[in-house]
Write an enzyme that holds these catalytic residues in place. Structure first.
Site, PDB file in Angstrom:
ATOM      1  N   LYS A   1       1.003  -1.063   0.059  1.00 56.54           N
ATOM      2  CA  LYS A   1       0.123  -0.118   0.020  1.00 56.54           C
ATOM      3  C   LYS A   1       0.971   1.203   0.002  1.00 56.54           C
ATOM      4  CE  LYS A   1      -1.726   2.677   3.345  1.00 56.54           C
ATOM      5  NZ  LYS A   1      -1.682   3.948   2.238  1.00 56.54           N
TER       6      LYS A   1
ATOM      7  N   THR B   1       6.422   6.990  13.685  1.00 56.50           N
ATOM      8  CA  THR B   1       6.624   5.981  14.867  1.00 56.50           C
ATOM      9  C   THR B   1       5.082   5.799  15.377  1.00 56.50           C
ATOM     10  OG1 THR B   1       8.806   7.011  15.222  1.00 56.50           O
ATOM     11  CG2 THR B   1       7.551   5.688  17.148  1.00 56.50           C
TER      12      THR B   1
ATOM     13  N   GLU C   1      10.427   0.967   9.819  1.00 51.41           N
ATOM     14  CA  GLU C   1      11.636   2.073   9.455  1.00 51.41           C
ATOM     15  C   GLU C   1      10.802   3.385   9.816  1.00 51.41           C
ATOM     16  OE1 GLU C   1      14.578   1.667   8.625  1.00 51.41           O
ATOM     17  OE2 GLU C   1      14.782  -0.156   7.783  1.00 51.41           O
TER      18      GLU C   1
ATOM     19  N   CYS D   1      13.356  11.014   6.975  1.00 54.13           N
ATOM     20  CA  CYS D   1      13.722  10.708   8.172  1.00 54.13           C
ATOM     21  C   CYS D   1      14.951  10.703   8.932  1.00 54.13           C
ATOM     22  CB  CYS D   1      13.380   9.232   8.152  1.00 54.13           C
ATOM     23  SG  CYS D   1      14.156   8.269   6.962  1.00 54.13           S
TER      24      CYS D   1
ATOM     25  N   GLU E   1      10.346  15.216  15.713  1.00 50.24           N
ATOM     26  CA  GLU E   1      10.823  15.412  14.475  1.00 50.24           C
ATOM     27  C   GLU E   1      10.312  16.579  13.552  1.00 50.24           C
ATOM     28  OE1 GLU E   1       9.280  12.197  11.942  1.00 50.24           O
ATOM     29  OE2 GLU E   1      11.310  11.782  11.067  1.00 50.24           O
TER      30      GLU E   1
HETATM   31  P1  NAP Z   1       2.608   7.802   8.317  1.00 47.94           P
HETATM   32  O1  NAP Z   1       1.596   8.929   8.589  1.00 47.94           O
HETATM   33  O2  NAP Z   1       2.802   7.099   9.412  1.00 47.94           O
HETATM   34  O3  NAP Z   1       2.416   7.363   6.843  1.00 47.94           O
HETATM   35  C1  NAP Z   1       3.004   6.377   6.396  1.00 47.94           C
HETATM   36  C2  NAP Z   1       2.224   5.310   5.529  1.00 47.94           C
HETATM   37  O4  NAP Z   1       1.312   4.628   6.469  1.00 47.94           O
HETATM   38  C3  NAP Z   1       1.155   5.969   4.501  1.00 47.94           C
HETATM   39  O5  NAP Z   1       1.216   4.928   3.321  1.00 47.94           O
HETATM   40  C4  NAP Z   1       0.058   6.123   5.123  1.00 47.94           C
HETATM   41  O6  NAP Z   1      -1.210   5.954   4.443  1.00 47.94           O
HETATM   42  C5  NAP Z   1       0.061   4.932   6.171  1.00 47.94           C
HETATM   43  N1  NAP Z   1      -0.654   4.908   7.326  1.00 47.94           N
HETATM   44  C6  NAP Z   1      -1.210   5.954   8.038  1.00 47.94           C
HETATM   45  N2  NAP Z   1      -2.049   5.459   9.087  1.00 47.94           N
HETATM   46  C7  NAP Z   1      -2.165   4.236   8.772  1.00 47.94           C
HETATM   47  C8  NAP Z   1      -2.837   3.321   9.626  1.00 47.94           C
HETATM   48  N3  NAP Z   1      -3.630   3.688  10.573  1.00 47.94           N
HETATM   49  N4  NAP Z   1      -2.747   2.066   9.219  1.00 47.94           N
HETATM   50  C9  NAP Z   1      -2.063   1.637   8.267  1.00 47.94           C
HETATM   51  N5  NAP Z   1      -1.340   2.412   7.821  1.00 47.94           N
HETATM   52  C10 NAP Z   1      -1.463   3.843   7.824  1.00 47.94           C
HETATM   53  O7  NAP Z   1       4.055   8.705   8.047  1.00 47.94           O
HETATM   54  P2  NAP Z   1       4.366   9.892   6.784  1.00 47.94           P
HETATM   55  O8  NAP Z   1       3.930  11.167   7.472  1.00 47.94           O
HETATM   56  O9  NAP Z   1       3.497   9.549   5.595  1.00 47.94           O
HETATM   57  O10 NAP Z   1       5.715   9.750   6.605  1.00 47.94           O
HETATM   58  C11 NAP Z   1       6.620  10.457   7.488  1.00 47.94           C
HETATM   59  C12 NAP Z   1       7.219   9.655   8.339  1.00 47.94           C
HETATM   60  O11 NAP Z   1       7.864   8.589   7.870  1.00 47.94           O
HETATM   61  C13 NAP Z   1       8.190  10.436   9.324  1.00 47.94           C
HETATM   62  O12 NAP Z   1       8.282  10.116  10.513  1.00 47.94           O
HETATM   63  C14 NAP Z   1       9.402   9.847   8.582  1.00 47.94           C
HETATM   64  O13 NAP Z   1      10.629   9.948   9.631  1.00 47.94           O
HETATM   65  C15 NAP Z   1       9.059   8.409   8.546  1.00 47.94           C
HETATM   66  N6  NAP Z   1      10.052   7.871   7.385  1.00 47.94           N
HETATM   67  C16 NAP Z   1      10.914   6.832   7.877  1.00 47.94           C
HETATM   68  C17 NAP Z   1      11.980   6.391   7.118  1.00 47.94           C
HETATM   69  C18 NAP Z   1      12.785   5.267   7.516  1.00 47.94           C
HETATM   70  O14 NAP Z   1      13.415   4.574   6.674  1.00 47.94           O
HETATM   71  N7  NAP Z   1      12.992   5.120   8.848  1.00 47.94           N
HETATM   72  C19 NAP Z   1      11.804   6.815   5.826  1.00 47.94           C
HETATM   73  C20 NAP Z   1      11.051   7.673   5.374  1.00 47.94           C
HETATM   74  C21 NAP Z   1       9.980   8.142   6.183  1.00 47.94           C
HETATM   75  P3  NAP Z   1      -1.644   7.461   4.215  1.00 47.94           P
HETATM   76  O15 NAP Z   1      -0.876   8.198   3.293  1.00 47.94           O
HETATM   77  O16 NAP Z   1      -2.869   7.154   3.404  1.00 47.94           O
HETATM   78  O17 NAP Z   1      -1.948   8.313   5.155  1.00 47.94           O
END
Ligand code: NAP
Length: 521
Positions: free
Chosen positions: A215, A273, A293, A327, A423
């Site tokens: 997804k 997280t 991640e 990230c 963050e």
């Molecule tokens: P996010 O809100 O956690 O979303 C990431 C993914 O999870 C998206 O596909 C999102 O879908 C989905 N999602 C959201 N809520 C969900 C739920 N309840 N159940 C299942 N899936 C769900 O994070 P983001 O804001 O998009 O991304 C930024 C974060 O990612 C930051 O904290 C960043 O540090 C982290 N990140 C980490 C890495 C690493 O390698 N450590 C790399 C890149 C980013 P939707 O888009 O439809 O909401």
């Protein structure tokens, strides 16, 4: 004779023709296709990808995808739900029964070709990535190269999955260790690296002999769908890679279906997280192997012995790449008190000279938009909070309308400000002072995150001490941008579980089996 532009217009006006194979038929009639050639629009698919086919949501619902630079509609894709996800899981489970029987050499050849196709189509894929995500074209091209690098790497690693023969303590037995694919792998990826986060996971899984249901983020489904087309063209069989698109409203039910399905034996997530912890709980019901991640809060330390100019350049990359939305972005910049003023002045001058805010598609742009309005509001709140608590705005500090925000340098930042504790995920460089190595290493580690850390020093003893003492999965020493496909990527503490990339990444998709052969007289 119709021109390519006419052919592309026919393509755009006919939803039924929104697949590369259909488009290529039109193209075939008008001009001999060059190897690797595609029109820009040929990568815009308005269907999800399951069992090698372009499919709609069973509900028929769709959601819109907007360009974050101008708010214009790019298109709509299926808004799938738990039922669609369960169907894709069944498809992947069936495909796994034959995919796991392929040889590593066969999987390797297909992965390599998939990666080559990414490189051959880098220009068009970069435009697509910038259009849906916002990062400047040069950064999108960089991500495509990075993403293709994972396919090349895992094409090689597929052939290096080896077992063991262990010395037996009992003469009549022989003890072996086999490594086998874990099975159907569920994946959820974020918007900030809409291409590379997919190949980093799916490349490893497919190399190991697993099948995938993925997804992508609501904001960036198109890069994921384009990768599906290239996987198909590379010869990866139907059902091995499946992409289920959905809106934010349906994300939780799609995620739950992946996490709780007994047919899915591995879950890999990149994102925040908060969501990572939720998925980990959901995976407990079926005791899945989980990779996470998650978010970071990276310290970036400039010691007294550092080359200040090099540190400024390192901070530019570590902080402002992707408009601060990675990230591994530097989140807390600690500078020794003896060089604090010099560093602040040089960083602000470089920001003002080198960074240009604008649509990522426009030549010369280095800072694209933030992903959406909510992200801009969060960054504004961070600046306001810091200023209220005593920080000074050295440059930037304001929204530029739409989703754009000025690259910002804040001085006199302290540990009690939100930009130090959370963050940031945006273009704010908050600079803190420190006096001693012991003090700053303690401060750097005083967080529940542990993804990346950076420091600049020319003292060899200090380099070893600090590299060993930082509590993070990645450390950049005199470098601000350190991710490469060949090295393991992953976090300590609440920044995650497991590793992606490098020769370690494939282990996440393998199960170990001990085989005892007895009765050997
Ligand atoms: P996010 O809100 O956690 O979303 C990431 C993914 O999870 C998206 O596909 C999102 O879908 C989905 N999602 C959201 N809520 C969900 C739920 N309840 N159940 C299942 N899936 C769900 O994070 P983001 O804001 O998009 O991304 C930024 C974060 O990612 C930051 O904290 C960043 O540090 C982290 N990140 C980490 C890495 C690493 O390698 N450590 C790399 C890149 C980013 P939707 O888009 O439809 O909401």
């Amino acid at each position: 004779m119709p021109t390519l532009a006419v052919a592309a217009a026919i393509f755009r006006s006919s939803p039924k023709l929104r697949s590369f194979s259909s488009l290529s038929k039109i193209m075939d009639n008008v001009t001999p296709p060059k190897p690797g050639f595609r029109a820009a629009s040929s990568f815009v698919y308005d269907k999800a990808f399951v069992n090698g086919e372009w499919v709609a949501a069973s509900s028929g619902k769709t959601f819109e995808v907007l360009n974050p630079a101008n708010g214009k509609l790019i298109g709509s894709v299926p808004d799938m739900d738990a039922t669609d996800t369960e169907n894709a899981i069944k498809v992947a489970y069936k495909a796994f029964q034959s995919w796991k029987e392929t040889t590593a050499k066969e999987r390797s050849a297909l992965l390599r070709r998939w990666g080559e196709l990414m490189v051959e189509n880098k220009e068009e894929l970069s435009k697509l990535l910038t259009t849906e995500m916002g990062k400047p074209l040069a950064e999108s091209a960089g991500e495509l190269g990075y993403g293709a690098g994972f396919l090349e790497l895992f094409a090689e690693e597929a052939k290096r999955v080896e077992g063991d023969i262990i010395q037996t303590p009992i003469k009549t037995r022989r003890l072996l260790v086999l490594k086998q694919p874990i099975g159907v792998s569920g994946m959820i990826t974020p918007w900030n690296f809409p291409s590379a986060m997919i190949t980093r996971k799916a490349g490893a899984a497919i190399a190991a002999g697993c099948t995938v249901v993925l997804k992508p983020a609501e904001d960036t489904p198109y890069s994921a769908l384009a990768l599906c087309e290239l996987a198909k063209e590379a010869g990866i069989p139907p059902g091995v890679l499946n992409v289920v698109t959905c809106s934010r409203d349906n994300a939780s039910q799609v995620g739950r279906a992946l996490c709780e399905s007994p047919l899915v034996t591995k879950m890999s997530f990149t994102g925040s997280t908060v969501v990572g912890k939720l998925l980990l709980q959901q995976c407990a019901s079926t005791v899945k192997k989980v990779s996470l991640e998650l978010g970071g809060n990276a310290p970036f330390i400039v010691f007294q012995s550092a080359d200040v100019d090099a540190a400024v350049q390192g901070a530019m990359g570590a902080k402002f790449r992707c408009s601060g939305q990675t990230c591994v972005c530097a989140n807390r910049i600690y500078v020794h008190e003896s060089i604090y003023d010099e560093f602040v002045q040089k960083l602000a001058a470089t920001v003002e000279k080198d960074l240009k805010v604008g649509d990522g598609i426009a030549p010369g742009t280095t800072q694209g938009p933030l992903i959406n309005k909510k992200a801009v509001e969060k960054i504004e709140a961070h600046v306001q909070d810091a200023v209220t608590k005593g920080a000074k705005v050295v440059c930037g500090g304001k929204s530029k309308g739409g989703n754009f925000f000025e690259p910002t340098v804040l001085s006199e930042v302290t540990g009690d400000m939100r930009c130090s504790k959370e963050e940031i995920f945006g273009p704010i460089a908050g600079i803190l002072r420190f006096k001693t190595e012991e003090e700053v290493v303690g401060l750097a580690n005083a967080t529940s995150s542990g993804l990346a850390g950076y420091f600049y020093s020319r003292d060899l003893g200090q380099i070893w001490r600090v590299a060993e003492r930082l509590e993070s999965g990645l450390v950049g020493v005199n470098e601000g941008v350190i991710s490469v496909p060949d090295a393991p990527f992953g976090g300590w503490k609440e920044s995650g579980l497991g590793r992606e990339g490098g020769r370690y990444g494939i282990d996440e998709y393998l199960e170990m089996k001990y085989v005892c052969m007895g009765g050997l007289n």
